[in-house]
Design an enzyme around this catalytic site. Structure first.
Site, PDB file in Angstrom:
ATOM      1  N   ASN A 183       0.472  -1.418   0.117  1.00  0.00           N
ATOM      2  CA  ASN A 183      -0.077  -0.043   0.391  1.00  0.00           C
ATOM      3  C   ASN A 183       0.934   1.399   0.487  1.00  0.00           C
ATOM      4  O   ASN A 183       1.550   1.232   0.199  1.00  0.00           O
ATOM      5  CB  ASN A 183      -0.491  -0.216   1.097  1.00  0.00           C
ATOM      6  CG  ASN A 183      -1.786   1.556   1.567  1.00  0.00           C
ATOM      7  OD1 ASN A 183      -3.286   0.818   0.018  1.00  0.00           O
ATOM      8  ND2 ASN A 183      -1.728   2.801   2.463  1.00  0.00           N
ATOM      9  N   TYR A 241      -0.064  10.685   4.004  1.00  0.00           N
ATOM     10  CA  TYR A 241      -0.141  10.308   5.553  1.00  0.00           C
ATOM     11  C   TYR A 241       1.370  11.314   5.792  1.00  0.00           C
ATOM     12  O   TYR A 241       2.188  10.830   6.230  1.00  0.00           O
ATOM     13  CB  TYR A 241       0.085   9.067   6.246  1.00  0.00           C
ATOM     14  CG  TYR A 241      -0.896   7.486   5.536  1.00  0.00           C
ATOM     15  CD1 TYR A 241      -2.028   7.759   5.319  1.00  0.00           C
ATOM     16  CD2 TYR A 241       0.155   6.559   5.132  1.00  0.00           C
ATOM     17  CE1 TYR A 241      -2.320   6.527   4.792  1.00  0.00           C
ATOM     18  CE2 TYR A 241      -0.493   5.809   4.846  1.00  0.00           C
ATOM     19  CZ  TYR A 241      -1.472   5.891   4.789  1.00  0.00           C
ATOM     20  OH  TYR A 241      -2.607   4.844   3.681  1.00  0.00           O
ATOM     21  N   ARG A 242       1.023  12.342   6.072  1.00  0.00           N
ATOM     22  CA  ARG A 242       1.581  13.556   7.410  1.00  0.00           C
ATOM     23  C   ARG A 242       3.020  12.547   8.191  1.00  0.00           C
ATOM     24  O   ARG A 242       2.309  11.812   8.490  1.00  0.00           O
ATOM     25  CB  ARG A 242       0.908  14.879   7.405  1.00  0.00           C
ATOM     26  CG  ARG A 242       0.144  14.717   8.805  1.00  0.00           C
ATOM     27  CD  ARG A 242      -0.067  16.190   9.925  1.00  0.00           C
ATOM     28  NE  ARG A 242      -0.427  15.202  10.776  1.00  0.00           N
ATOM     29  CZ  ARG A 242      -1.829  16.444  11.036  1.00  0.00           C
ATOM     30  NH1 ARG A 242      -2.668  16.201   9.947  1.00  0.00           N
ATOM     31  NH2 ARG A 242      -2.493  15.647  11.833  1.00  0.00           N
ATOM     32  N   TRP A 277      -1.760   7.865  10.251  1.00  0.00           N
ATOM     33  CA  TRP A 277      -2.180   7.302   9.175  1.00  0.00           C
ATOM     34  C   TRP A 277      -4.186   7.102   9.986  1.00  0.00           C
ATOM     35  O   TRP A 277      -3.627   6.814  11.098  1.00  0.00           O
ATOM     36  CB  TRP A 277      -2.440   6.123   8.508  1.00  0.00           C
ATOM     37  CG  TRP A 277      -1.148   5.014   9.409  1.00  0.00           C
ATOM     38  CD1 TRP A 277      -1.581   4.426  10.570  1.00  0.00           C
ATOM     39  CD2 TRP A 277      -0.121   4.285   8.971  1.00  0.00           C
ATOM     40  NE1 TRP A 277      -1.022   3.444  11.555  1.00  0.00           N
ATOM     41  CE2 TRP A 277      -0.412   3.353  10.145  1.00  0.00           C
ATOM     42  CE3 TRP A 277       1.090   4.478   8.698  1.00  0.00           C
ATOM     43  CZ2 TRP A 277       1.128   2.348  10.332  1.00  0.00           C
ATOM     44  CZ3 TRP A 277       2.153   3.376   7.776  1.00  0.00           C
ATOM     45  CH2 TRP A 277       2.304   2.553   9.721  1.00  0.00           C
ATOM     46  N   GLY A 300      -5.706   2.642   4.527  1.00  0.00           N
ATOM     47  CA  GLY A 300      -4.315   1.212   4.056  1.00  0.00           C
ATOM     48  C   GLY A 300      -3.149   1.404   5.150  1.00  0.00           C
ATOM     49  O   GLY A 300      -3.502   0.029   5.783  1.00  0.00           O
ATOM     50  N   GLU A 358      -0.743   1.270  -5.593  1.00  0.00           N
ATOM     51  CA  GLU A 358      -1.140   2.592  -5.817  1.00  0.00           C
ATOM     52  C   GLU A 358       0.203   2.406  -7.229  1.00  0.00           C
ATOM     53  O   GLU A 358      -0.257   3.681  -7.775  1.00  0.00           O
ATOM     54  CB  GLU A 358      -1.041   3.514  -4.997  1.00  0.00           C
ATOM     55  CG  GLU A 358      -2.338   3.670  -3.878  1.00  0.00           C
ATOM     56  CD  GLU A 358      -2.030   3.047  -2.889  1.00  0.00           C
ATOM     57  OE1 GLU A 358      -1.525   1.865  -3.218  1.00  0.00           O
ATOM     58  OE2 GLU A 358      -3.985   3.046  -2.140  1.00  0.00           O
ATOM     59  N   ASP A 403      -5.357  22.267   9.651  1.00  0.00           N
ATOM     60  CA  ASP A 403      -5.173  21.318   8.476  1.00  0.00           C
ATOM     61  C   ASP A 403      -5.613  20.996   7.316  1.00  0.00           C
ATOM     62  O   ASP A 403      -6.654  22.277   7.531  1.00  0.00           O
ATOM     63  CB  ASP A 403      -5.667  19.706   8.734  1.00  0.00           C
ATOM     64  CG  ASP A 403      -5.479  18.402   8.751  1.00  0.00           C
ATOM     65  OD1 ASP A 403      -5.303  17.863   7.360  1.00  0.00           O
ATOM     66  OD2 ASP A 403      -5.613  17.756   9.704  1.00  0.00           O
TER      67      ASP A 403
HETATM   68  C1  LIG Z   1      -1.352  16.710   0.851  1.00  0.00           C
HETATM   69  C2  LIG Z   1      -2.567  15.233   1.770  1.00  0.00           C
HETATM   70  C3  LIG Z   1      -1.524  14.667   2.814  1.00  0.00           C
HETATM   71  C4  LIG Z   1      -2.500  14.041   3.432  1.00  0.00           C
HETATM   72  N1  LIG Z   1      -3.075  13.657   4.420  1.00  0.00           N
HETATM   73  C5  LIG Z   1      -2.923  12.798   5.363  1.00  0.00           C
HETATM   74  C6  LIG Z   1      -3.187  11.947   6.258  1.00  0.00           C
HETATM   75  O1  LIG Z   1      -2.364  13.055   7.426  1.00  0.00           O
HETATM   76  N2  LIG Z   1      -3.756  11.159   7.048  1.00  0.00           N
HETATM   77  C7  LIG Z   1      -4.146  10.507   6.403  1.00  0.00           C
HETATM   78  O2  LIG Z   1      -4.949   8.907   7.270  1.00  0.00           O
HETATM   79  N3  LIG Z   1      -5.036  10.757   5.148  1.00  0.00           N
HETATM   80  C8  LIG Z   1      -4.280  11.885   4.405  1.00  0.00           C
HETATM   81  N4  LIG Z   1      -4.298  12.171   3.247  1.00  0.00           N
HETATM   82  C9  LIG Z   1      -5.532  11.602   2.421  1.00  0.00           C
HETATM   83  C10 LIG Z   1      -4.721  10.395   1.929  1.00  0.00           C
HETATM   84  O3  LIG Z   1      -3.546  10.529   1.462  1.00  0.00           O
HETATM   85  C11 LIG Z   1      -5.688   9.661   1.282  1.00  0.00           C
HETATM   86  O4  LIG Z   1      -6.981   9.173   1.479  1.00  0.00           O
HETATM   87  C12 LIG Z   1      -5.415   8.004   0.642  1.00  0.00           C
HETATM   88  O5  LIG Z   1      -6.161   7.758  -0.658  1.00  0.00           O
HETATM   89  C13 LIG Z   1      -4.858   7.804   1.335  1.00  0.00           C
HETATM   90  O6  LIG Z   1      -4.057   6.012   0.604  1.00  0.00           O
HETATM   91  P1  LIG Z   1      -4.845   4.465   1.265  1.00  0.00           P
HETATM   92  O7  LIG Z   1      -5.911   4.897   0.215  1.00  0.00           O
HETATM   93  O8  LIG Z   1      -3.744   4.159   0.674  1.00  0.00           O
HETATM   94  O9  LIG Z   1      -4.504   4.691   2.611  1.00  0.00           O
HETATM   95  C14 LIG Z   1      -3.738  13.571   2.787  1.00  0.00           C
HETATM   96  C15 LIG Z   1      -3.346  13.231   1.031  1.00  0.00           C
HETATM   97  C16 LIG Z   1      -2.924  14.831   0.664  1.00  0.00           C
HETATM   98  C17 LIG Z   1      -3.234  14.844  -0.850  1.00  0.00           C
HETATM   99 MN   LIG Z   2      -4.046   2.762  -0.939  1.00  0.00          MN
END
Ligand SMILES: Cc1cc2nc3c(=O)[nH]c(=O)nc-3n(C[C@H](O)[C@H](O)[C@H](O)COP(=O)(O)O)c2cc1C
Ligand SMILES: [Mn+2]
Length: 484
Positions: free
Chosen positions: A171, A175-176, A189, A194, A236, A285
């Site tokens: 995955n 996630y910051r 996360w 994921g 991804e 945020d």
């Molecule tokens: C700039 C940016 C920052 C993000 N920060 C976070 C974060 O800190 N935590 C989080 O859970 N999702 C964050 N997201 C959203 C996730 O990246 C998004 O939900 C993504 O689908 C996560 O991947 P996953 O589906 O594989 O978990 C962020 C998105 C962007 C564009």
């Molecule tokens: Mn994913």
């Protein structure tokens, strides 16, 4: 596709869409204020920013690279964001195959496409030109403190790579990460994502460490793909490969059993102990509010590798619209054809900037039967991260969902507030601060479609006011005469 982030920077510069800032700037708040003004300023001044003289650091910092429709499209190798959705729709060929033979052939085509975009292993990697394994330190990275009340400095544009314990499925999520010290990061996360699922699996299986790699920079298609809500267990990097039209090249990490994009600028390797928690936040945020401090897992750094002269990519989120709005727009455009596989009556979708993705989703549908707007809401509430949508506005297919003025006009006219709303409870985004308890709360669906006898609406439904074609042509032809 770009073979490096620097190549994308050069591309943007060639198109007049990047400024180099040579004046000394601080990673503490100053870069945020500059980026915020530029990203919200007039369109002709909204450019990507390369800060070349960051006080205390060698590396330049890049912000706002995805901060417009055009730059976001270029990052993914197209001129317009809509091209991506069209490309995907063609691939899925929404005029669905009818016979079993056709279906199998189609499935074969799809598999072929995905096989051609499978990541591939390479030996030499730009991202490992410099390797710090003995005493890796985050202090050489120009990590920003974005907003005054932030709990610390945060890595804001990472591709966080993990593998599912047990199956090894990859995955990649954005996630910051909060800097706790030179070798420790907060891993934000959220519970629905994921990475958190992998953590949950590790805890369940008693696996003591989850290997993690955080890739920064490289081809922007990879960075964007990390933000894409792919279904669980779909890598991804396949999506990134499809966007690039060429597989993502991977190399093994130097200290963890993971692979990372070879073209990345910087890679932070480490692990998360699935049972460890620490307070993360607050963080200014993308909702425009400080997200509340909460317990999140911790990443321990075991190595940092990088290019000889890397670019440190960052985004600043805050009150919308900002750069992340455009990253989300790609998701909206690209996932529309996928949504239509399950909800074929859906015509178009808009997640306006003010709705910060999960707060407001406007959907136009081609309605044939009573209750269809509700069927679409319920369906979307069950579809991937759409589950977090706090409000659905469903309108007819003749409404332009991207015209918020038209949407407000249609909705406020068409809705009977007793009959046409649905209020449900369910999962809400981890960043939602209005729900009485975290991650669970109330959501609303509004059926603003026109109603007829089939909907139990016995009164006639009025028609839109439209001038006759003859008079419009007459007035067009005489316009000069009126002296207006
Ligand atoms: C700039 C940016 C920052 C993000 N920060 C976070 C974060 O800190 N935590 C989080 O859970 N999702 C964050 N997201 C959203 C996730 O990246 C998004 O939900 C993504 O689908 C996560 O991947 P996953 O589906 O594989 O978990 C962020 C998105 C962007 C564009
Ligand atoms: Mn994913």
């Amino acid at each position: 596709m770009y073979s490096s982030l620097r190549e994308f920077v050069t591309f943007l510069e060639g198109r007049g869409q990047l400024r180099r800032i040579t004046a000394p700037v601080s990673v503490e708040l100053e870069i945020t204020e500059i980026t915020d003004r530029v990203s919200k300023g007039p369109a002709e001044k909204n450019v990507a920013l390369l800060f070349e003289n960051v006080t205390g650091y060698e590396m330049p910092v890049l912000t706002n690279a995805f901060g417009s429709a055009r730059r976001m499209a270029w990052a993914l190798g197209v001129e317009e964001l809509d091209e991506l959705g069209h490309r995907l729709a063609r691939l899925l060929s929404l005029d669905m195959p009818r016979t079993l033979g056709e279906k199998l052939r189609k499935a074969g085509d799809l598999l072929g496409v995905f096989r051609a975009t499978q990541p591939k292993r390479v030996k030499d990697a730009a991202c490992q030109e410099v390797i710090c394994r003995d005493s890796p330190s985050l202090s050489e990275l120009p990590i920003l403190k974005c907003w005054p009340e932030d709990g610390g400095r945060y890595i804001t544009l990472p591709a966080v790579i993990t593998r599912r314990p047990g199956t090894g499925r990859r995955n990649v999520g954005m996630y910051r990460l909060q800097v706790f010290d030179e070798r420790t990061l907060g891993m934000h996360w959220q519970i629905h994502k994921g990475g958190a699922e992998h953590q949950h699996d590790a805890e369940r299986l008693g696996q003591e460490r989850i290997p993690v790699a955080v890739a920064l920079g490289g081809d922007p298609a990879i960075t964007w793909a990390a933000s894409a809500p792919m279904p669980p267990d779909i890598d991804e990097l396949l999506l990134a490969g499809w966007l690039r039209g060429r597989p993502v090249e991977l190399v093994p990490c130097v200290s963890q059993p993971l692979e990372v994009p070879a073209d990345a600028d910087i890679v932070i390797e480490g692990y998360v102990d699935p049972t460890e928690r620490r307070i993360e936040g607050p963080f200014g945020d993308h909702t425009g509010y400080y997200s509340l401090p909460d317990e999140y897992p911790v990443m321990h750094v075991t190595a940092i590798t990088r290019r000889e002269s890397p670019i440190y990519p960052a985004t600043v989120v805050g009150r919308p619209p900002m750069e992340d709005y455009w990253m989300g727009k790609v998701t909206e455009r690209l996932f529309l054809p996928l949504i239509r596989i399950f909800q074929p009556e859906v015509v178009d979708i808009n997640m306006p900037a003010e709705g910060v993705f999960h707060n407001l989703v406007i959907v136009s549908i081609h309605k044939r039967y009573p209750g269809q707007a509700r069927k679409v809401m319920y369906g979307l509430w069950g579809l991937g991260l759409m589950m977090l949508s706090k409000a659905f506005l469903i309108v007819d297919d003749d409404v332009n969902v991207h015209d918020l003025s038209e949407v407000a006009w249609r909705v406020s006219n068409n809705v009977d507030w007793r009959r046409d709303i649905v209020i449900v409870d369910g999962p809400v985004d981890a960043l939602d601060h209005a729900s009485p308890q975290p991650n669970y709360g109330g959501k609303i669906g509004i059926d603003a479609t026109r109603k007829g006898p089939a909907d139990g609406h016995s009164r006639p439904w009025p028609r839109d006011i439209v001038m006759t074609e003859a008079v419009r042509r007459l007035v067009d032809s005489r316009w000069e005469e009126y002296g207006l």
